[in-house]
Design an enzyme around this catalytic site. Structure first.
Site, mmCIF file in Angstrom:
data_model
loop_
_atom_site.group_PDB
_atom_site.id
_atom_site.type_symbol
_atom_site.label_atom_id
_atom_site.label_comp_id
_atom_site.label_asym_id
_atom_site.label_seq_id
_atom_site.Cartn_x
_atom_site.Cartn_y
_atom_site.Cartn_z
ATOM 1 N N ASP A 67 67.788 29.724 40.942
ATOM 2 C CA ASP A 67 67.549 31.066 40.420
ATOM 3 C C ASP A 67 68.159 32.097 41.363
ATOM 4 O O ASP A 67 68.265 31.862 42.559
ATOM 5 C CB ASP A 67 66.048 31.309 40.256
ATOM 6 C CG ASP A 67 65.296 31.218 41.585
ATOM 7 O OD1 ASP A 67 65.519 30.245 42.336
ATOM 8 O OD2 ASP A 67 64.502 32.124 41.893
ATOM 9 N N ASN A 74 65.316 31.167 49.796
ATOM 10 C CA ASN A 74 64.708 30.261 50.772
ATOM 11 C C ASN A 74 65.088 28.801 50.566
ATOM 12 O O ASN A 74 65.190 28.045 51.529
ATOM 13 C CB ASN A 74 63.184 30.416 50.753
ATOM 14 C CG ASN A 74 62.730 31.714 51.380
ATOM 15 O OD1 ASN A 74 63.399 32.261 52.256
ATOM 16 N ND2 ASN A 74 61.597 32.223 50.930
ATOM 17 N N ASN A 103 60.959 26.066 49.490
ATOM 18 C CA ASN A 103 61.424 26.498 50.816
ATOM 19 C C ASN A 103 61.616 25.348 51.794
ATOM 20 O O ASN A 103 62.019 25.581 52.932
ATOM 21 C CB ASN A 103 60.495 27.577 51.398
ATOM 22 C CG ASN A 103 59.079 27.092 51.592
ATOM 23 O OD1 ASN A 103 58.749 25.966 51.225
ATOM 24 N ND2 ASN A 103 58.237 27.935 52.146
ATOM 25 N N HIS A 131 61.492 30.582 39.094
ATOM 26 C CA HIS A 131 61.935 29.849 40.293
ATOM 27 C C HIS A 131 62.392 28.435 39.947
ATOM 28 O O HIS A 131 63.109 27.812 40.732
ATOM 29 C CB HIS A 131 60.776 29.781 41.291
ATOM 30 C CG HIS A 131 61.145 30.139 42.695
ATOM 31 N ND1 HIS A 131 62.296 30.820 43.044
ATOM 32 C CD2 HIS A 131 60.495 29.918 43.872
ATOM 33 C CE1 HIS A 131 62.343 30.988 44.359
ATOM 34 N NE2 HIS A 131 61.264 30.449 44.879
#
Length: 199
Positions: free
Chosen positions: A102, A123, A77, A28
């Site tokens: 990513d 997100n 997020n 991530h």
């Protein structure tokens, strides 16, 4: 509608990820790995910034484009708040924004580039679109591949790269950094022609 903000200022390059050392090596956070590579190329140092991000400013090469490299201090997020603040602080139009993140739907070791469009279920991108009110910015999508077997996507992106992937990770990060530089210097189409033809 025409924006009143200048479109000839620096390029704002945002690397998405989660804060803290526990997340630093995960899939991530590959966007932030790319920013570290860019900063290293230019000898730039990240510093705390009033926009709830760490920022490095400067040129990566003499006479080259100016960059503002930014890592939001927030979790993935809720990346939109810092990005919106950065655009306002530097008086930049979203067309000067490059988001590096990513991408599950792209195989590992692959970089894909696009301008605009939806969030694709990511997100971090979703929150940036919501906070800025537009999807009209450039995305450098760094492939991390789908999880094996029945592993949940959320678990996959929060795990570190595998031993085999780590062997090629510097090449992938370098390719994504090259893409950012080429977008800024020569335009998106030129960069797409190079990186989309490479696979």
């Amino acid at each position: 509608m025409e924006s009143s903000r200048p479109t000839d200022g620096p390029w704002l390059v945002v690397g998405l990820g989660n804060p803290g050392p526990g997340y630093a090596a995960t899939r991530h956070n590959v966007g932030q790995m790319v920013l570290d590579e860019l900063a290293s190329r230019g000898g730039l140092t990240f510093k705390t910034h009033k926009t709830n991000a760490t920022v490095a400013e400067g040129r990566l090469a003499p006479g080259g484009p100016r960059f503002v490299l930014a890592k939001p201090n927030t979790y993935m997020n809720v990346s939109g708040g810092p990005v919106s603040q950065l655009l306002r602080f530097y008086s930049l139009d979203p067309s000067r924004l490059i988001v590096v993140h990513d991408e599950l739907d792209i195989p590992f070791d692959t970089v894909r580039l696009k301008f605009g469009g939806g969030h694709g279920g990511h997100n971090g991108v979703r929150d940036i679109v919501a906070a800025t009110g537009t999807g009209d910015f450039t995305r450098v999508r760094v492939g991390v591949g789908r999880p094996p077997g029945s592993q949940a996507a959320a678990d996959h992106v929060l795990k570190a790269f595998s031993a085999d992937e780590r062997k090629n990770l510097p090449i992938l990060v370098g390719d994504a950094a090259d893409a950012v530089e080429q977008i800024a210097a020569e335009g998106l189409t030129s960069a797409q022609n190079r990186f989309h033809a490479a696979r």
